[in-house]
Design a protein around this motif. Sequence first.
Motif, PDB file in Angstrom:
ATOM      1  N   UNK A 283      -4.860  42.960 -62.280  1.00 46.49           N
ATOM      2  CA  UNK A 283      -4.910  44.141 -61.412  1.00 46.49           C
ATOM      3  C   UNK A 283      -5.694  43.904 -60.126  1.00 46.49           C
ATOM      4  N   UNK A 284      -6.297  42.732 -59.982  1.00 46.53           N
ATOM      5  CA  UNK A 284      -7.149  42.452 -58.820  1.00 46.53           C
ATOM      6  C   UNK A 284      -6.340  42.143 -57.563  1.00 46.53           C
ATOM      7  N   UNK A 285      -7.049  42.201 -56.440  1.00 45.76           N
ATOM      8  CA  UNK A 285      -6.492  41.696 -55.194  1.00 45.76           C
ATOM      9  C   UNK A 285      -6.506  40.171 -55.249  1.00 45.76           C
ATOM     10  N   UNK A 286      -5.822  39.531 -54.319  1.00 48.81           N
ATOM     11  CA  UNK A 286      -5.636  38.075 -54.401  1.00 48.81           C
ATOM     12  C   UNK A 286      -6.233  37.352 -53.212  1.00 48.81           C
ATOM     13  N   UNK A 287      -6.785  36.169 -53.489  1.00 47.05           N
ATOM     14  CA  UNK A 287      -7.187  35.234 -52.437  1.00 47.05           C
ATOM     15  C   UNK A 287      -6.272  34.022 -52.546  1.00 47.05           C
ATOM     16  N   UNK A 288      -5.548  33.745 -51.475  1.00 43.95           N
ATOM     17  CA  UNK A 288      -4.539  32.678 -51.474  1.00 43.95           C
ATOM     18  C   UNK A 288      -5.022  31.521 -50.608  1.00 43.95           C
ATOM     19  N   UNK A 289      -4.888  30.302 -51.136  1.00 43.33           N
ATOM     20  CA  UNK A 289      -5.200  29.099 -50.374  1.00 43.33           C
ATOM     21  C   UNK A 289      -3.957  28.224 -50.323  1.00 43.33           C
ATOM     22  N   UNK A 290      -3.617  27.749 -49.137  1.00 46.88           N
ATOM     23  CA  UNK A 290      -2.474  26.854 -48.951  1.00 46.88           C
ATOM     24  C   UNK A 290      -2.970  25.563 -48.315  1.00 46.88           C
ATOM     25  N   UNK A 291      -2.551  24.419 -48.861  1.00 43.15           N
ATOM     26  CA  UNK A 291      -2.945  23.125 -48.308  1.00 43.15           C
ATOM     27  C   UNK A 291      -1.712  22.253 -48.122  1.00 43.15           C
ATOM     28  N   UNK A 292      -1.638  21.579 -46.996  1.00 43.11           N
ATOM     29  CA  UNK A 292      -0.537  20.641 -46.785  1.00 43.11           C
ATOM     30  C   UNK A 292      -0.775  19.412 -47.645  1.00 43.11           C
ATOM     31  N   UNK A 293       0.320  18.801 -48.110  1.00 46.39           N
ATOM     32  CA  UNK A 293       0.226  17.619 -48.955  1.00 46.39           C
ATOM     33  C   UNK A 293       0.890  16.425 -48.317  1.00 46.39           C
TER      34      UNK A 293
ATOM     35  N   UNK B 291      -3.175  18.570 -35.915  1.00 46.50           N
ATOM     36  CA  UNK B 291      -3.197  18.137 -34.518  1.00 46.50           C
ATOM     37  C   UNK B 291      -1.871  18.350 -33.812  1.00 46.50           C
ATOM     38  N   UNK B 292      -0.769  17.973 -34.457  1.00 49.81           N
ATOM     39  CA  UNK B 292       0.524  18.035 -33.774  1.00 49.81           C
ATOM     40  C   UNK B 292       1.215  19.381 -33.964  1.00 49.81           C
ATOM     41  N   UNK B 293       1.257  19.875 -35.199  1.00 56.39           N
ATOM     42  CA  UNK B 293       1.916  21.147 -35.505  1.00 56.39           C
ATOM     43  C   UNK B 293       1.485  21.587 -36.897  1.00 56.39           C
ATOM     44  N   UNK B 294       1.596  22.882 -37.144  1.00 53.35           N
ATOM     45  CA  UNK B 294       1.319  23.383 -38.481  1.00 53.35           C
ATOM     46  C   UNK B 294      -0.167  23.478 -38.790  1.00 53.35           C
ATOM     47  N   UNK B 295      -0.468  23.556 -40.080  1.00 55.22           N
ATOM     48  CA  UNK B 295      -1.850  23.723 -40.517  1.00 55.22           C
ATOM     49  C   UNK B 295      -2.193  22.740 -41.633  1.00 55.22           C
ATOM     50  N   UNK B 296      -3.452  22.352 -41.669  1.00 54.42           N
ATOM     51  CA  UNK B 296      -3.925  21.538 -42.785  1.00 54.42           C
ATOM     52  C   UNK B 296      -4.177  22.421 -44.004  1.00 54.42           C
ATOM     53  N   UNK B 297      -4.748  23.604 -43.736  1.00 52.39           N
ATOM     54  CA  UNK B 297      -5.038  24.535 -44.820  1.00 52.39           C
ATOM     55  C   UNK B 297      -5.230  25.929 -44.259  1.00 52.39           C
ATOM     56  N   UNK B 298      -5.148  26.903 -45.150  1.00 47.99           N
ATOM     57  CA  UNK B 298      -5.395  28.293 -44.773  1.00 47.99           C
ATOM     58  C   UNK B 298      -5.897  29.048 -45.989  1.00 47.99           C
ATOM     59  N   UNK B 299      -6.740  30.035 -45.729  1.00 50.50           N
ATOM     60  CA  UNK B 299      -7.280  30.854 -46.809  1.00 50.50           C
ATOM     61  C   UNK B 299      -7.238  32.302 -46.358  1.00 50.50           C
ATOM     62  N   UNK B 300      -6.632  33.166 -47.165  1.00 52.60           N
ATOM     63  CA  UNK B 300      -6.515  34.561 -46.781  1.00 52.60           C
ATOM     64  C   UNK B 300      -6.447  35.445 -48.024  1.00 52.60           C
ATOM     65  N   UNK B 301      -6.810  36.695 -47.843  1.00 49.57           N
ATOM     66  CA  UNK B 301      -6.775  37.663 -48.939  1.00 49.57           C
ATOM     67  C   UNK B 301      -5.647  38.655 -48.716  1.00 49.57           C
ATOM     68  N   UNK B 302      -5.028  39.076 -49.812  1.00 52.36           N
ATOM     69  CA  UNK B 302      -4.032  40.138 -49.771  1.00 52.36           C
ATOM     70  C   UNK B 302      -4.624  41.311 -50.543  1.00 52.36           C
ATOM     71  N   UNK B 303      -4.901  42.382 -49.813  1.00 53.70           N
ATOM     72  CA  UNK B 303      -5.624  43.512 -50.382  1.00 53.70           C
ATOM     73  C   UNK B 303      -4.645  44.540 -50.937  1.00 53.70           C
ATOM     74  N   UNK B 304      -4.336  44.386 -52.207  1.00 47.28           N
ATOM     75  CA  UNK B 304      -3.485  45.343 -52.903  1.00 47.28           C
ATOM     76  C   UNK B 304      -3.715  45.200 -54.397  1.00 47.28           C
TER      77      UNK B 304
END
Length: 375
Positions: free
Chosen positions: A124-134, A171-184
């Motif tokens: 039932x909690x809100x979520x913290x999402x982390x995305x990392x390029x591989x 450096x060239x395009x895109x992201x190495x990583x990102x961290x964000x919360x989805x509040x719902x």
Amino acid sequence: MAGPDFDTEIKQLQATMTTIGQVLDLDGMRAEIADLGEQVAAPDLWDDQDNATRVTGRLSDLQGQVDRFSELSGRIDDLAIMVELSREEDDADSLAEAERELRKVQTAVESLEVRTLLSGEYDAREAIVTIRSGAGGVDAADFAEMLMRMYTRWAERNKFPVEVFDVSYAEEAGIKSAEFAIHSPYAYGTLSVEVGTHRLVRISPFDNQGRRQTSFAAVEVVPQLEQTDEIEIDENEVRTDVFRSGGPGGQSVNTTDSAVRLTHIPTGIVVSCQNEKSQLQNKAAAMIVLKAKLLARKKAEEAALKKDLKGDVAASWGDQMRNYVLNPYQIVKDLRTGFEVGNPTSVFDGEIDGFLEAGIRWRRGSERDAAAADA
């Protein structure tokens, strides 16, 4: 082609809604709504802002669930009346409209039924999402950014607020990583089925020779913690580094060292936040994420210990789980559930409910199978 058996299908929908209502415990929810309503009406509610936020958030969530159930039940009743009147008047157009409404209602009931499967401790909690390029170089970084947009677009479609804590640009395009919360409410339970390695196959837009490239990105989802959660952190075990916030291409978005990076020395977990204006605010936000990750790690270790004790050698949840293929054909396919969509563009634009629902059902089935094996 014969039309639907309205009477049978409507009865099935009504029976499903009765079961959903029992699982949700509507009477209990309404009693809690009444109690929370009294708390909200108290003149001193906002003397304790954390408690006030918890109370009002819980009230909004419960009221939304009850309203959604009532609205859907009403649509089923209206559908039955529509079919009856259409038959009495022998109106083929109205019956065709009733069939379209039947399919829409069936989809809505299936979606509500999936919500009842989210009964885990933190679902039932809100979520913290982390995305990392591989693996995959610049294509992987670009893919990671595509996934971030996919989840934020999904949240926007559902009117869920998104709070970005940190983005590390490549450096060239895109992201190495990102961290964000989805509040719902239930964002964690819903998105937790997205955990794992995602794989993209396409003609690389960064390859001058137009060759096909395979790239990977990892998705991690942890639940947002509440004050009642017991997770203690020794401040002596956390290293704090401050740095200047930055944007794409190294562009400065802040002229002071307000961004904060926390490193939990015993586990090596690193969390950064540069979203807020002040260093103190960024540190507080980063600490919230760090505690969530430490709790998730603790739960994962407990689950792994249980598997070791059972001698379970099956592949664990969270390995490579979905392919996004843009060339030589176009398809997005989940490797666990078999659910697939032939329009990757719509998926990357946030239309992922089918994957989420299939994943939740698959997980519940796996849990039932595991429980039966233990019995």
